[in-house]
Design a protein around this motif. Sequence first.
Motif, PDB file in Angstrom:
ATOM      1  N   LYS A 206       0.826  -1.195   0.000  1.00 47.15           N
ATOM      2  CA  LYS A 206       0.000   0.000   0.000  1.00 47.15           C
ATOM      3  C   LYS A 206       0.866   1.252   0.000  1.00 47.15           C
ATOM      4  CE  LYS A 206      -3.952  -2.124   2.365  1.00 47.15           C
ATOM      5  NZ  LYS A 206      -4.850  -2.068   3.561  1.00 47.15           N
ATOM      6  N   GLU A 207       2.039   1.156   0.626  1.00 48.10           N
ATOM      7  CA  GLU A 207       2.938   2.289   0.705  1.00 48.10           C
ATOM      8  C   GLU A 207       4.297   1.907   0.111  1.00 48.10           C
ATOM      9  OE1 GLU A 207       2.328   5.324   1.813  1.00 48.10           O
ATOM     10  OE2 GLU A 207       0.245   4.912   2.409  1.00 48.10           O
ATOM     11  N   PRO A 208       4.910   2.789  -0.698  1.00 51.56           N
ATOM     12  CA  PRO A 208       6.265   2.516  -1.183  1.00 51.56           C
ATOM     13  C   PRO A 208       7.242   2.402  -0.008  1.00 51.56           C
ATOM     14  CG  PRO A 208       5.257   4.338  -2.384  1.00 51.56           C
ATOM     15  CD  PRO A 208       4.381   4.057  -1.218  1.00 51.56           C
ATOM     16  N   VAL A 209       8.211   1.522  -0.158  1.00 49.44           N
ATOM     17  CA  VAL A 209       9.191   1.273   0.889  1.00 49.44           C
ATOM     18  C   VAL A 209      10.564   1.691   0.376  1.00 49.44           C
ATOM     19  CG1 VAL A 209      10.314  -0.489   2.293  1.00 49.44           C
ATOM     20  CG2 VAL A 209       7.855  -0.615   1.870  1.00 49.44           C
ATOM     21  N   VAL A 210      11.334   2.387   1.223  1.00 49.66           N
ATOM     22  CA  VAL A 210      12.679   2.819   0.864  1.00 49.66           C
ATOM     23  C   VAL A 210      13.692   2.037   1.692  1.00 49.66           C
ATOM     24  CG1 VAL A 210      14.285   4.748   0.709  1.00 49.66           C
ATOM     25  CG2 VAL A 210      11.843   5.135   0.325  1.00 49.66           C
ATOM     26  N   THR A 211      14.617   1.368   1.014  1.00 48.91           N
ATOM     27  CA  THR A 211      15.724   0.680   1.682  1.00 48.91           C
ATOM     28  C   THR A 211      17.030   1.246   1.128  1.00 48.91           C
ATOM     29  OG1 THR A 211      15.681  -1.096   0.032  1.00 48.91           O
ATOM     30  CG2 THR A 211      14.421  -1.441   2.062  1.00 48.91           C
ATOM     31  N   THR A 212      18.094   1.144   1.891  1.00 48.25           N
ATOM     32  CA  THR A 212      19.379   1.700   1.461  1.00 48.25           C
ATOM     33  C   THR A 212      20.453   0.621   1.435  1.00 48.25           C
ATOM     34  OG1 THR A 212      19.890   2.356   3.742  1.00 48.25           O
ATOM     35  CG2 THR A 212      18.860   4.005   2.327  1.00 48.25           C
ATOM     36  N   SER A 213      21.444   0.861   0.599  1.00 52.36           N
ATOM     37  CA  SER A 213      22.573  -0.061   0.481  1.00 52.36           C
ATOM     38  C   SER A 213      23.624   0.286   1.527  1.00 52.36           C
ATOM     39  CB  SER A 213      23.186   0.052  -0.917  1.00 52.36           C
ATOM     40  OG  SER A 213      23.877   1.299  -1.046  1.00 52.36           O
ATOM     41  N   GLU A 214      24.683  -0.469   1.544  1.00 55.30           N
ATOM     42  CA  GLU A 214      25.854  -0.081   2.315  1.00 55.30           C
ATOM     43  C   GLU A 214      26.562   1.052   1.586  1.00 55.30           C
ATOM     44  OE1 GLU A 214      29.241  -3.142   0.910  1.00 55.30           O
ATOM     45  OE2 GLU A 214      27.436  -4.102   1.703  1.00 55.30           O
ATOM     46  N   ALA A 215      27.405   1.785   2.288  1.00 53.81           N
ATOM     47  CA  ALA A 215      28.131   2.902   1.672  1.00 53.81           C
ATOM     48  C   ALA A 215      29.179   2.370   0.696  1.00 53.81           C
ATOM     49  CB  ALA A 215      28.793   3.753   2.749  1.00 53.81           C
ATOM     50  N   PHE A 216      29.286   3.017  -0.471  1.00 56.40           N
ATOM     51  CA  PHE A 216      30.263   2.579  -1.464  1.00 56.40           C
ATOM     52  C   PHE A 216      31.033   3.734  -2.092  1.00 56.40           C
ATOM     53  CE2 PHE A 216      26.256   3.211  -3.646  1.00 56.40           C
ATOM     54  CZ  PHE A 216      26.584   3.811  -4.842  1.00 56.40           C
ATOM     55  N   PHE A 217      30.790   4.981  -1.638  1.00 54.98           N
ATOM     56  CA  PHE A 217      31.575   6.123  -2.111  1.00 54.98           C
ATOM     57  C   PHE A 217      31.559   7.202  -1.032  1.00 54.98           C
ATOM     58  CE2 PHE A 217      27.253   7.243  -3.217  1.00 54.98           C
ATOM     59  CZ  PHE A 217      27.180   8.611  -3.073  1.00 54.98           C
ATOM     60  N   SER A 218      32.417   8.185  -1.197  1.00 58.59           N
ATOM     61  CA  SER A 218      32.467   9.322  -0.283  1.00 58.59           C
ATOM     62  C   SER A 218      32.049  10.572  -1.038  1.00 58.59           C
ATOM     63  CB  SER A 218      33.879   9.501   0.293  1.00 58.59           C
ATOM     64  OG  SER A 218      33.982  10.739   0.983  1.00 58.59           O
ATOM     65  N   ALA A 219      30.908  11.150  -0.655  1.00 54.85           N
ATOM     66  CA  ALA A 219      30.427  12.351  -1.325  1.00 54.85           C
ATOM     67  C   ALA A 219      31.385  13.518  -1.153  1.00 54.85           C
ATOM     68  CB  ALA A 219      29.045  12.725  -0.794  1.00 54.85           C
ATOM     69  N   GLU A 220      32.172  13.514  -0.097  1.00 53.50           N
ATOM     70  CA  GLU A 220      33.094  14.607   0.169  1.00 53.50           C
ATOM     71  C   GLU A 220      34.455  14.383  -0.480  1.00 53.50           C
ATOM     72  OE1 GLU A 220      35.099  16.949   4.001  1.00 53.50           O
ATOM     73  OE2 GLU A 220      33.568  15.406   4.298  1.00 53.50           O
ATOM     74  N   ASN A 221      34.959  13.145  -0.425  1.00 48.62           N
ATOM     75  CA  ASN A 221      36.324  12.882  -0.876  1.00 48.62           C
ATOM     76  C   ASN A 221      36.423  12.251  -2.259  1.00 48.62           C
ATOM     77  OD1 ASN A 221      37.461  13.812   1.616  1.00 48.62           O
ATOM     78  ND2 ASN A 221      36.830  11.875   2.555  1.00 48.62           N
ATOM     79  N   ASP A 222      35.467  11.418  -2.629  1.00 41.00           N
ATOM     80  CA  ASP A 222      35.494  10.762  -3.940  1.00 41.00           C
ATOM     81  C   ASP A 222      34.057  10.514  -4.407  1.00 41.00           C
ATOM     82  OD1 ASP A 222      36.376   9.589  -6.249  1.00 41.00           O
ATOM     83  OD2 ASP A 222      37.008   7.696  -5.320  1.00 41.00           O
ATOM     84  N   PRO A 223      33.381  11.561  -4.881  1.00 40.56           N
ATOM     85  CA  PRO A 223      31.970  11.427  -5.276  1.00 40.56           C
ATOM     86  C   PRO A 223      31.804  10.527  -6.499  1.00 40.56           C
ATOM     87  CG  PRO A 223      32.634  13.734  -5.039  1.00 40.56           C
ATOM     88  CD  PRO A 223      33.891  12.927  -5.057  1.00 40.56           C
ATOM     89  N   VAL A 224      30.567  10.131  -6.747  1.00 37.38           N
ATOM     90  CA  VAL A 224      30.234   9.410  -7.972  1.00 37.38           C
ATOM     91  C   VAL A 224      29.621  10.394  -8.967  1.00 37.38           C
ATOM     92  CG1 VAL A 224      29.877   7.173  -6.858  1.00 37.38           C
ATOM     93  CG2 VAL A 224      27.954   8.740  -7.130  1.00 37.38           C
ATOM     94  N   PHE A 225      29.778  10.105 -10.247  1.00 32.15           N
ATOM     95  CA  PHE A 225      29.103  10.881 -11.281  1.00 32.15           C
ATOM     96  C   PHE A 225      27.592  10.655 -11.141  1.00 32.15           C
ATOM     97  CE2 PHE A 225      33.346  10.453 -13.018  1.00 32.15           C
ATOM     98  CZ  PHE A 225      33.571  11.683 -13.627  1.00 32.15           C
ATOM     99  N   ASP A 226      26.838  11.763 -11.099  1.00 33.61           N
ATOM    100  CA  ASP A 226      25.394  11.611 -10.905  1.00 33.61           C
ATOM    101  C   ASP A 226      24.693  11.078 -12.145  1.00 33.61           C
ATOM    102  OD1 ASP A 226      25.673  13.907 -12.388  1.00 33.61           O
ATOM    103  OD2 ASP A 226      24.893  15.251 -10.852  1.00 33.61           O
ATOM    104  N   ASN A 227      25.284  11.241 -13.314  1.00 31.65           N
ATOM    105  CA  ASN A 227      24.709  10.658 -14.532  1.00 31.65           C
ATOM    106  C   ASN A 227      25.209   9.221 -14.697  1.00 31.65           C
ATOM    107  OD1 ASN A 227      23.222  12.961 -15.359  1.00 31.65           O
ATOM    108  ND2 ASN A 227      25.108  13.916 -16.063  1.00 31.65           N
TER     109      ASN A 227
END
Length: 387
Positions: A206-227
Amino acid sequence: MKRLFGPLIAASLMSVSPLASAQDDAPAPLEVEDSDTLALPDVSPHWIITEDNWAGGANRIFDGETGKMLGQLHITQLASTAADPAGRYFYTAETVWTKHNRGTRQDYLTVRDAKTLKVLREISLPGRLLVGNRKNLVGISGDGRHAFVYNMDPANSIAVVDLGAGRVTKTVEVPGCSLVTGFGKDGGITLCSDGTAGLVSVGQRKEPVVTTSEAFFSAENDPVFDNFAVNALTAEAVFLTYSGKVVSASNKGTLKLGEPWSLQEAAGYPVGTTAPLNVNWYPGGRQPLAYNSRADRLFVLMHMGEFWSQKVPGQEIWVFEASTRKLLKRVKLPGSITDLAVSQDAAPLLFLGSEGTLFVWDALTLEPKHEIEEAGHGMLLVPAVGP
């Protein structure tokens, strides 16, 4: 005067007679044809949509096989487009104001017929993020039943749209996360600032569920390309960090991540680092990677530079066998290439975008097929259509 009157009448009648005869012999009026709209063929995996969302106006649709333009999607400025996995519709998240650049704001998801490009429906949205040259701002689930639209009003959220009912069923808050695109049969994927990815699942709940993965990058030190590269049908995604680290992801009901590996190391170079003044080959561009799982190929735009040079266009394209991480080819590029896309079939085409020019290559041999001038100045979208 009396003697002149008769000859004048006779002369007048003689001058009229040939005209009357000519009118009698004139051809019949031409029949006016009814106006109609030509229908496009079925959406092909070798089609490419070139966006021009900074300026607005139109996204152009090209046939990669022929290099010919097929049509245009007339859009507003900073619109975001996605394709139905079954090839029936094109979807565009758009925003307008009642007085052009002011007044009452209206956000909606426009549904267009893929054959006629006519507007079939406009679905009201609670809001959407206005930003240009971002690939993953709206996505369609692999079963074609739901759309996911990223918003930031006032907090980060994702509008889940029931496409059959034509309405937003839920707005899901995703604190610290941004972007969204379809990922699997009934899901969407988003990137989060803590280095994780979030999976929005609909299914029969009935409601969408949000789950998250383990961390795999550093947004501050080594970001991922958003595209990042993603295929909603196969539920596969590939992320690439600024330093050249590759991480794959899949939707198996939960979000699964693969082991990270280095582009540079696979090519025989030192691993890319985040240290300053360390010159090496690094990935760069606006849309720097493309992935086709059926052909087992990963394509990356690379340039010689140092860390934080991620906006530099590609000087070479590196082609990897994704399953073995083996470098297959390195090819010098024709000018400054900023965008990559690849079709998702077994005999794929590779699309390379620069400022206005679109190059079409055979993805397996890298043989050039077409060079299309003034094709567009934004993101490249290849419809991932299939059974």
